[in-house]
Write a protein that holds these residues in place. Sequence first.
Motif, mmCIF file in Angstrom:
data_model
loop_
_atom_site.group_PDB
_atom_site.id
_atom_site.type_symbol
_atom_site.label_atom_id
_atom_site.label_comp_id
_atom_site.label_asym_id
_atom_site.label_seq_id
_atom_site.Cartn_x
_atom_site.Cartn_y
_atom_site.Cartn_z
ATOM 1 N N VAL A 1 -3.853 6.060 14.053
ATOM 2 C CA VAL A 1 -2.902 5.466 15.219
ATOM 3 C C VAL A 1 -3.615 4.231 15.645
ATOM 4 C CG1 VAL A 1 -1.679 5.655 17.344
ATOM 5 C CG2 VAL A 1 -1.452 7.308 15.648
ATOM 6 N N LYS A 2 -4.783 4.289 16.038
ATOM 7 C CA LYS A 2 -6.108 3.293 16.886
ATOM 8 C C LYS A 2 -6.288 2.210 15.915
ATOM 9 C CE LYS A 2 -7.078 6.464 20.917
ATOM 10 N NZ LYS A 2 -8.297 7.051 21.287
ATOM 11 N N HIS A 3 -6.603 2.567 14.800
ATOM 12 C CA HIS A 3 -7.528 1.457 13.902
ATOM 13 C C HIS A 3 -6.986 1.268 12.604
ATOM 14 C CE1 HIS A 3 -10.530 2.783 16.799
ATOM 15 N NE2 HIS A 3 -10.741 3.628 16.476
ATOM 16 N N VAL A 4 -5.839 1.793 12.219
ATOM 17 C CA VAL A 4 -5.304 1.549 10.847
ATOM 18 C C VAL A 4 -3.933 0.834 11.080
ATOM 19 C CG1 VAL A 4 -4.727 2.438 8.733
ATOM 20 C CG2 VAL A 4 -6.811 3.245 9.492
ATOM 21 N N MET A 5 -3.160 1.536 11.655
ATOM 22 C CA MET A 5 -1.734 1.120 11.840
ATOM 23 C C MET A 5 -1.655 -0.211 12.499
ATOM 24 S SD MET A 5 -0.199 3.359 9.967
ATOM 25 C CE MET A 5 1.351 2.272 10.213
ATOM 26 N N PRO A 6 -2.556 -0.900 13.542
ATOM 27 C CA PRO A 6 -2.349 -2.130 14.032
ATOM 28 C C PRO A 6 -2.487 -3.318 12.956
ATOM 29 C CG PRO A 6 -3.403 -0.598 15.579
ATOM 30 C CD PRO A 6 -3.287 -0.051 14.248
ATOM 31 N N VAL A 7 -3.397 -2.835 12.128
ATOM 32 C CA VAL A 7 -3.768 -3.830 11.044
ATOM 33 C C VAL A 7 -2.648 -4.039 10.090
ATOM 34 C CG1 VAL A 7 -5.491 -4.555 9.070
ATOM 35 C CG2 VAL A 7 -6.400 -3.609 11.278
ATOM 36 N N VAL A 8 -2.125 -2.663 9.609
ATOM 37 C CA VAL A 8 -1.019 -2.686 8.789
ATOM 38 C C VAL A 8 0.161 -3.448 9.322
ATOM 39 C CG1 VAL A 8 0.951 -1.260 7.674
ATOM 40 C CG2 VAL A 8 -1.563 -0.369 7.676
ATOM 41 N N ASP A 9 0.533 -3.215 10.713
ATOM 42 C CA ASP A 9 1.755 -3.847 11.235
ATOM 43 C C ASP A 9 1.419 -5.474 11.370
ATOM 44 O OD1 ASP A 9 3.423 -1.589 11.404
ATOM 45 O OD2 ASP A 9 2.453 -0.963 13.219
ATOM 46 N N ALA A 10 0.271 -5.843 11.549
ATOM 47 C CA ALA A 10 -0.126 -7.212 11.619
ATOM 48 C C ALA A 10 0.253 -8.192 10.310
ATOM 49 C CB ALA A 10 -1.340 -7.582 11.937
ATOM 50 N N GLU A 11 0.225 -7.510 9.216
ATOM 51 C CA GLU A 11 0.348 -8.133 7.881
ATOM 52 C C GLU A 11 1.804 -8.624 7.701
ATOM 53 O OE1 GLU A 11 -1.881 -9.290 5.824
ATOM 54 O OE2 GLU A 11 -3.379 -8.625 7.540
ATOM 55 N N VAL A 12 1.941 -9.372 7.049
ATOM 56 C CA VAL A 12 3.261 -9.975 6.446
ATOM 57 C C VAL A 12 3.963 -9.336 5.083
ATOM 58 C CG1 VAL A 12 4.861 -11.908 5.815
ATOM 59 C CG2 VAL A 12 3.213 -12.257 7.660
ATOM 60 N N ALA A 13 4.851 -8.684 4.984
ATOM 61 C CA ALA A 13 5.164 -7.884 3.906
ATOM 62 C C ALA A 13 5.358 -8.859 2.664
ATOM 63 C CB ALA A 13 6.644 -7.338 3.994
ATOM 64 N N PRO A 14 4.571 -8.574 1.414
ATOM 65 C CA PRO A 14 4.731 -9.671 0.268
ATOM 66 C C PRO A 14 5.950 -9.531 -0.412
ATOM 67 C CG PRO A 14 3.383 -7.392 0.021
ATOM 68 C CD PRO A 14 3.582 -7.414 1.511
ATOM 69 N N SER A 15 6.132 -10.443 -1.060
ATOM 70 C CA SER A 15 7.360 -10.678 -1.896
ATOM 71 C C SER A 15 7.307 -9.998 -3.102
ATOM 72 C CB SER A 15 7.817 -12.226 -2.200
ATOM 73 O OG SER A 15 6.915 -12.650 -2.701
ATOM 74 N N ILE A 16 8.292 -9.278 -3.694
ATOM 75 C CA ILE A 16 8.366 -8.733 -4.963
ATOM 76 C C ILE A 16 8.752 -9.619 -5.994
ATOM 77 C CG2 ILE A 16 9.055 -6.853 -6.127
ATOM 78 C CD1 ILE A 16 7.507 -5.907 -3.636
ATOM 79 N N ALA A 17 7.838 -9.812 -7.248
ATOM 80 C CA ALA A 17 8.193 -10.704 -8.156
ATOM 81 C C ALA A 17 9.510 -10.286 -8.999
ATOM 82 C CB ALA A 17 6.955 -10.803 -8.960
#
Length: 345
Positions: free
Chosen positions: A329-345
């Motif tokens: 909750v504190k150290h992993v999810m904030p980074v995951v949520d900050a990323e932009v979802a990549p496109s699917i080729a």
Amino acid sequence: MTKLGFLSFGHWQDVEGSRTRTGADVLLQAVELAVAAEEVGVDGAFFRVHHFARQHASPWPLLAAAAARTSTIELGTGVIDMRYENPLAMAELAAQTDLISAGRLQLGISRGSPETVIDGWRAFGHEPTAGESDADMARAHTDKFRRAIAGEGFAPGNPQMIGTSALQPIQPQAPGLSERIWWGAGTRATAIWTAEQGMNLMSSTLLTEDTGVPFDELQAEQILMFREAWASAGHDHSPRVSVSRSILPIIDDETEYYFGIQGQVEQRDQVGMLDGSRSRFGRSYIGAPDVIAAELARDAAVQAADTLLVTVPNQLGVEFNTRILEALVKHVMPVVDAEVAPSIA
């Protein structure tokens, strides 16, 4: 924002190192973990369902007990094997549990997975009809269950008792529960079927197909196809999608003791045969929280889903798993949520 939940298989065994040595241990600790997870900011508590095994089984007492002890965390299953279920009895149990939880129930269901017994659903009194497979039976049970929780009548009323012979629905009814049913899909084709049926998509660390691409990309393709099929079906509500991952952050001496060596080995997808099908198994994420966060931020399926379910080593106890969840909750999810979802080729 990605929701974070835990998924517990509920293993229990009287062996050295286990903190869940009995069925009572695993049930009581499951409730306590749901309470603790809510306190540290986790969004969901999900429980696997297996029959004839020393794991979580019929989920209703556990879900109801957890519902009575919590107030905000979602409570669900991942997944109920519908081959074993009496659809109308299940509809009553699900509705009552959802009312106890004040609408927090998220039910994952499916046609089941490999078992420790052969055709255990037969012992529960269920037989496919002529020309029907066990998978067909599971979908038929699902259809009847979903119609029941949506309020369809199934038994004629007794006019002498209620003044009408009209078909009567199960009681109680739980408003909104119909939109909180998830199907555990192991293939892209099943994901499309799930969308057409109007159920949410639950995708685990196993896909029963393999196209040669990395697991997260194959799963992301499955999610994309689900969303496209949902849009084409024209449902009047938005779908949800969950993916499961094995994530073990190394945060102290105890986590280092149990998982440090595994974290030093490169984690890769695995490909093998399961029930006669070539299947792809997702990798584990083990290491320092910042390393895990960066890896999950590059996981195409995690970025494409709205809910991440983390499988927990439940036999290590409530306090151990609470620390793992709090680190996520504190150290992993904030980074995951900050990323932009990549496109699917």
